[in-house]
Design an enzyme around this catalytic site. Structure first.
Site, mmCIF file in Angstrom:
data_model
loop_
_atom_site.group_PDB
_atom_site.id
_atom_site.type_symbol
_atom_site.label_atom_id
_atom_site.label_comp_id
_atom_site.label_asym_id
_atom_site.label_seq_id
_atom_site.Cartn_x
_atom_site.Cartn_y
_atom_site.Cartn_z
ATOM 1 N N CYS A 40 -5.398 10.706 1.070
ATOM 2 C CA CYS A 40 -4.364 9.718 1.404
ATOM 3 C C CYS A 40 -3.957 8.913 0.171
ATOM 4 O O CYS A 40 -4.639 7.954 -0.207
ATOM 5 C CB CYS A 40 -4.872 8.795 2.501
ATOM 6 N N CYS A 43 -3.238 5.241 0.817
ATOM 7 C CA CYS A 43 -4.429 4.391 0.956
ATOM 8 C C CYS A 43 -5.095 4.148 -0.406
ATOM 9 O O CYS A 43 -5.545 3.045 -0.689
ATOM 10 C CB CYS A 43 -5.466 5.050 1.866
ATOM 11 N N ASP A 44 -5.168 5.181 -1.245
ATOM 12 C CA ASP A 44 -6.037 5.106 -2.429
ATOM 13 C C ASP A 44 -5.314 5.151 -3.773
ATOM 14 O O ASP A 44 -5.955 4.995 -4.818
ATOM 15 C CB ASP A 44 -7.058 6.264 -2.384
#
Ligand code: FAD
Ligand code: NAP
Length: 313
Positions: free
Chosen positions: A136, A139-140
């Site tokens: 992701c 997300c990261d």
């Protein structure tokens, strides 16, 4: 022992399919309960710009899903933060056991559990998950400011992830096992033009390289499937974007599945092999897998459930 609640319609999943089913069944006065699962809002919450949701030329995935949830609530659906860990479809009412300890019984069930990211299955990938290996970018991605990253995959997700990561990384290498991408042409065009993105064609990743204490990724080992060349690509982050598998674990021994785990429905409907159990969205669709098609199937599932509860089929 936890409590038991009965509902006419139980919707499992809070992606576009689940929320649309909730809007329609609430407006049919069926007082649906929707169980959100571990990813409230579903897959679109891990992306950024969505450009193909009709009516919005640009909308952030998480914003769209917040709006869908509000819509479902305003129409009268009860949206519950919980996870269904067991489902018994062998007798009516159907029974769903949740992580909270609550048991739900239902006259009709709409399965909208969507899909989850696939992994390569390498031991080194497992070792560095959360320490440089991710599925992701939204997300990261932020962790890789000023660093080099690698993305693997050739579909829309991989191309989107690669483009998004250019906001942070100094260089993004996209590795694909063939020499043509599966992604939409407009996305490919943006990818090829991007000065920070390099492509490595006809290649697979055979190992994620890294060090322990602290666990961190230093690169990936690649194998060229045409020439046999082995090459290490240095990177701090490795993003796996090779598609998604249907989340059919709950029903795998109760309903027929096909094409690698997708729930079989009667063509043109959302009816599964068990009367009163309906399936919608990515869980049942190995072909289109879009937000708008999932929402469309959510609508169909609610209408199919309404008809079933009214004594039709
Ligand atoms: P999902 O969105 O997968 O939602 C599944 C839901 O089920 C989740 O809420 C989860 O918590 C819940 N759930 C699962 N198991 C349980 C359980 N046991 N108990 C309770 N709940 C459970 N499509 C587009 O049209 N446009 C795009 O731009 C686009 N971008 C994308 C970007 C990315 C990075 C990804 C991964 C996908 C993208 N897609 C896009 C595809 C789109 O997100 C999916 O087609 C769509 O979200 C599928 O909706 P769904 O409702 O079937 O399931
Ligand atoms: P996908 O379309 O199934 O593509 C998966 C990619 O990963 C393919 O290129 C595939 O290679 C590759 N791959 C699969 N297994 C692999 C392995 N073991 N090793 C190396 N590579 C592997 O999946 P997706 O990109 O996640 O998209 C899923 C669905 O969501 C699609 O319908 C897509 O259109 C939709 N989506 C839409 C948008 C958008 O509209 N903007 C954005 C994201 C996703 P091959 O090509 O060789 O098979």
């Amino acid at each position: 022992m936890g409590d038991t609640r009965h509902t006419r319609v139980l919707i499992i999943g809070s992606g576009p399919a689940g929320y649309t089913a909730a809007v329609y069944s609430a407006r049919a006065m069926l007082n649906p309960l929707l169980i959100q699962g571990l990813q409230p809002g579903g897959q679109l919450t891990i992306t950024t710009e969505v450009e193909n949701w009709p009516g919005d030329t640009h909308v952030q995935g998480p914003d769209l899903m917040v709006r869908m949830e509000s819509h479902a609530r305003e129409m009268g659906a009860e949206v519950i933060s919980d996870y269904i860990s067991a489902l018994d479809l062998s007798k009516r009412p159907f029974t769903a056991v949740a992580d909270s300890g609550m048991t739900y019984t239902a006259d009709a069930v709409i399965l909208a559990t969507g899909a989850q990211a696939k992994w390569l299955g390498l031991p080194s990938e497992e070792r560095f998950k959360g320490f440089g290996v991710s599925a992701c970018a939204t997300c990261d991605g932020f962790f890789y400011r000023g660093k080099e990253v690698v993305v693997i995959g050739g579909g829309n997700t991989a191309v989107e992830e690669a483009l998004f990561l250019t906001n942070f990384a100094t260089k993004v290498t996209l590795i694909h096992r063939r020499d043509t991408l599966r992604a939409e042409k407009i996305m490919q065009d943006r990818l090829f033009k991007h000065p920070k993105i390099e492509l490595l064609w006809n290649s697979e990743v055979t190992e994620v390289l890294g060090s322990d204490a602290p666990a961190s990724v230093t690169g990936v080992r690649t194998h060229n499937l045409k020439t046999g060349e082995i090459k290490d690509v240095p990177c701090h982050g490795f993003f796996v974007a090779i598609g998604h598998a249907p989340a059919s674990e709950l029903v795998k021994d109760q309903l027929p599945l096909h094409n690698g785990g997708y729930v079989v429905v009667e063509p043109g409907t959302t009816r599964t092999a068990i009367p009163g159990v309906f399936a919608a969205g990515d869980l049942t669709d190995h072909v289109y897998r879009q937000a708008v098609t999932s929402a469309g199937m959510g609508c169909m599932a609610a209408l199919d459930a309404e008809r079933f509860l009214a004594g039709g089929h």
